[in-house]
Design an enzyme around this catalytic site. Sequence first.
Site, PDB file in Angstrom:
ATOM      1  CB  THR A   1      -0.697  -0.176   1.393  1.00  7.03           C
ATOM      2  OG1 THR A   1      -1.895  -1.175   1.128  1.00  7.03           O
ATOM      3  CG2 THR A   1      -1.498   1.447   1.335  1.00  7.03           C
TER       4      THR A   1
ATOM      5  N   GLY B   1     -11.372  -1.377   3.126  1.00  8.40           N
ATOM      6  CA  GLY B   1     -10.125  -1.316   4.494  1.00  8.40           C
ATOM      7  C   GLY B   1     -10.247   0.151   4.806  1.00  8.40           C
TER       8      GLY B   1
END
Length: 334
Positions: free
Chosen positions: A193, A223
């Site tokens: 990420t 998320g």
Amino acid sequence: MERSFGVRDGVLVALDSPTLVIHGGAGVEPGDLTPQEEADVRQALEAALRAGHAKLLAGSPPVEAVTAAITVLEDDPHFNAGRGAVFTHDGRNELDTSLMDGATGKAGAAAGLHRVKNPILLARAIMEHSNHVMMVGDGAEMFAKEQGIPLVNPAYFRTEKRWQALQKALQEEKNAQASRVPLVLPGKAYFGTVGALALDAQGHLAAGTSTGGMTNKRYGRVGDSPIIGAGTWADARCAVSGTGWGEFYIRNAAAHEICARVRLAGDPLAKAADDVINGVIPKQGGDGGAIALGADGSIAFPFNTGGMYRGWIGADGVPHVAIYKTDTLAMPGR
Ligand code: ASP
């Protein structure tokens, strides 16, 4: 280098010292990368730092620096954002992103994207050109199209490495079900990420995050990365981007929690970031990391995995990057 400081609304701000801080995800362990991959990752982190810093030097607002840095990482297949994103349980790439401007408190976010080439650009368009903060799925992509943000065939995001990671995760899930062993998540379900924080020459902050989420996530799972306050936060004195097991970051409003401790309790940035990332979250069973940047130029990189792709660039324009926990990363002087 001498730095100048000022006080604005009771906040100590570093002036004339544009700083950019990035992460490329927690979760990487020693031995995960070939020497070539490691060199590529370092090069990409440096390129992202330079791209964002150039915007700050040109006098662009901090959100521009954040989007410039994140775009470089989204385009690079080594990171779990844009091209190279992880796969969902049903074999798709489903992207989440968010962006926040600390000076105005404005924010933009998007989740469940399958076709937006650079999700962070959509977060910015939502922040600047809509009345909303967050858009998801088809509606978000329709808005991207209206805004002239490039859409791609979903196959663009696919990489063989991430596909194989999904096959492995599916097999592990099957084995766990067969032996009735409770499946421990997320294992290696995440890493890569990306996030960026910028402090401009006026002492204004911005934060952004972009991700494919976690390998083998169920479709529709969202998320922390696109949730303002969980994965991304920026205000007048503090900016944070998180990476890790997102459910725990959401439950703790992790990014906001760090900045709230700075603002309300007067905690130093590094202490606040460490207490949340290495205290509160692991106590509940989560793991991961974050980057934090203060308006006074202070920086923190807390994480509790074997590594976290990370780096910063300051007044002298020299990018500093690190991957593993054991790497030393020079920190800025004050
Ligand atoms: N936090 C992200 C998520 O849970 C994953 C990551 O940071 O790599 O979606």
